[in-house]
Design a protein around this motif. Structure first.
Motif, PDB file in Angstrom:
ATOM      1  N   PRO A 141       0.795  -1.231   0.000  1.00 50.10           N
ATOM      2  CA  PRO A 141       0.000   0.000   0.000  1.00 50.10           C
ATOM      3  C   PRO A 141       0.827   1.280   0.000  1.00 50.10           C
ATOM      4  N   GLU A 241     -12.015  -4.737   1.003  1.00 51.86           N
ATOM      5  CA  GLU A 241     -12.603  -3.712   1.877  1.00 51.86           C
ATOM      6  C   GLU A 241     -11.551  -2.983   2.702  1.00 51.86           C
ATOM      7  N   THR A 242     -10.325  -3.516   2.753  1.00 52.45           N
ATOM      8  CA  THR A 242      -9.256  -2.869   3.524  1.00 52.45           C
ATOM      9  C   THR A 242      -8.515  -1.817   2.714  1.00 52.45           C
ATOM     10  N   ILE A 243      -8.797  -1.701   1.426  1.00 55.60           N
ATOM     11  CA  ILE A 243      -8.093  -0.723   0.592  1.00 55.60           C
ATOM     12  C   ILE A 243      -8.630   0.674   0.895  1.00 55.60           C
ATOM     13  N   GLY A 244      -7.730   1.580   1.204  1.00 54.39           N
ATOM     14  CA  GLY A 244      -8.116   2.948   1.510  1.00 54.39           C
ATOM     15  C   GLY A 244      -7.612   3.950   0.494  1.00 54.39           C
ATOM     16  N   LYS A 245      -7.441   3.525  -0.742  1.00 55.77           N
ATOM     17  CA  LYS A 245      -6.922   4.394  -1.791  1.00 55.77           C
ATOM     18  C   LYS A 245      -8.062   4.892  -2.688  1.00 55.77           C
ATOM     19  N   PRO A 246      -7.961   6.119  -3.202  1.00 53.51           N
ATOM     20  CA  PRO A 246      -8.937   6.543  -4.213  1.00 53.51           C
ATOM     21  C   PRO A 246      -8.950   5.549  -5.372  1.00 53.51           C
ATOM     22  N   THR A 247     -10.137   5.111  -5.779  1.00 54.10           N
ATOM     23  CA  THR A 247     -10.249   4.029  -6.761  1.00 54.10           C
ATOM     24  C   THR A 247     -11.289   4.359  -7.816  1.00 54.10           C
ATOM     25  N   ILE A 270     -14.514  -1.970  -2.495  1.00 51.25           N
ATOM     26  CA  ILE A 270     -13.526  -0.983  -2.070  1.00 51.25           C
ATOM     27  C   ILE A 270     -14.256   0.271  -1.609  1.00 51.25           C
ATOM     28  N   PRO A 271     -14.067   0.695  -0.383  1.00 48.15           N
ATOM     29  CA  PRO A 271     -14.800   1.854   0.126  1.00 48.15           C
ATOM     30  C   PRO A 271     -14.572   3.104  -0.728  1.00 48.15           C
ATOM     31  N   GLY A 272     -15.677   3.725  -1.142  1.00 46.13           N
ATOM     32  CA  GLY A 272     -15.595   4.977  -1.886  1.00 46.13           C
ATOM     33  C   GLY A 272     -15.249   4.849  -3.355  1.00 46.13           C
TER      34      GLY A 272
END
Length: 304
Positions: A141, A241-247, A270-272
């Motif tokens: 990450p 779901e653990t990815i916190g990158k803009p996607t 992926i959140p967001g």
């Protein structure tokens, strides 16, 4: 024209750079069988003009990237596809039976970012490359600033499969080893998996590109190992779901190899994440789809 090489993760990686080295990096990761030559010049230049340092490269076992520290990559024949598929379906640890998996290819790409002097990069991957960039965001990450999976899947085995004719086209072999037979196979393949004729490259362009690629590098064992890596990769969908990158997830409405619901599943997990589907686009990268891709990608990059 010879391209530069850099050593990363035990490989001599062939790469090409467009744009200023002072700009933020965007790394473009090719799919199965895809050499770095598949990226349209217009696409790379537009990203560079938008202020990115654009890096394309040959994945391990394809094109001109070669192994340095692992002789097995040069001569190892992986198990037959049918055995790997059956073993994976039965829950066997088939990743232990192949020379490498997609996790290793994600490590290659992460090491390339560092080897080229960058802390992190926006990463965009096509098809298998889209799987690789997801694994980069999961496993490395700190090297990923933003994530753009394209025409790819979350890997959830419950998702819709490829249409049979599309999968058959992807795994077909040429009738002979002549350039003409290889070109003819490319035409048949992209008629089966590619875009609507309004977008798809002409038969002459498809044929010429395939012939040029095999003249640049012909590595059938490498293709077999890449396909084995795809089949044997441990599932990762339940980690997304653990990815916190803009996607931003992009997919073609006409993709018969990896159906659009597979891309939607990535964005759902992926959140967001944003999902965009493009009409008449299949499982290819023709010049005609470049404006549609840029209309989605450039505003996304500007926002981050």
């Amino acid at each position: 024209m010879a391209m530069p090489r850099v050593r990363a993760n035990g490989l001599e990686i062939e790469y090409e750079e467009t744009g200023s080295p002072d700009n933020p990096m965007i790394l473009l990761v090719s799919g199965y069988m895809g050499q770095m030559t598949e990226w349209p010049d217009r696409f790379k230049q537009a990203l560079a003009d938008a202020g990115r340092r654009v890096i394309v490269f040959d994945n391990r076992d394809i094109g001109l990237t070669t192994a340095v520290d692992d002789p097995a990559l040069e001569d190892c024949i992986p198990p037959p596809m049918e055995e790997l598929m059956q073993g994976a379906a039965e829950g066997e640890p088939v990743h232990e039976r192949v020379p490498y998996v997609l996790d290793d290819m994600a490590a290659d790409a992460a090491a390339l970012i560092e080897a080229l002097g960058a802390e992190q990069a926006d990463v965009l991957g096509l098809s298998m490359g889209g799987m690789i960039v997801q694994l980069m965001a999961l496993n490395h990450p700190d090297r990923v600033r933003a994530l753009i999976p394209v025409m790819t899947t979350s890997g959830d085995p419950a998702l819709p499969p490829a249409q049979p004719e599309a999968l058959e086209a992807l795994t077909a072999e040429p009738e002979s080893e002549t350039l003409e037979a290889i070109g003819d196979l490319a035409v048949r393949t992209y008629h089966a998996i590619g875009s609507h004729p309004d977008l798809r490259a002409s038969d002459n362009e498809l044929r010429a590109a395939a012939m040029a690629d095999v003249q640049r590098a012909n590595r059938p064992l490498g293709l077999a190992r890449q396909f084995a890596a795809l089949l044997a990769q441990p599932r990762w969908h339940d980690r997304l779901e653990t990815i916190g990158k803009p996607t931003l997830v992009l997919h073609g409405q006409m993709d018969r190899l990896i159906p659009p619901d597979c891309g939607r599943d990535i964005a759902r997990r992926i959140p967001g994440a944003d999902f965009r589907a493009i009409e008449k686009w299949g499982h290819d990268l023709p010049e005609a789809v470049v404006p549609d891709l840029l209309d989605e990608i450039l505003p996304f990059l500007a926002r981050i």
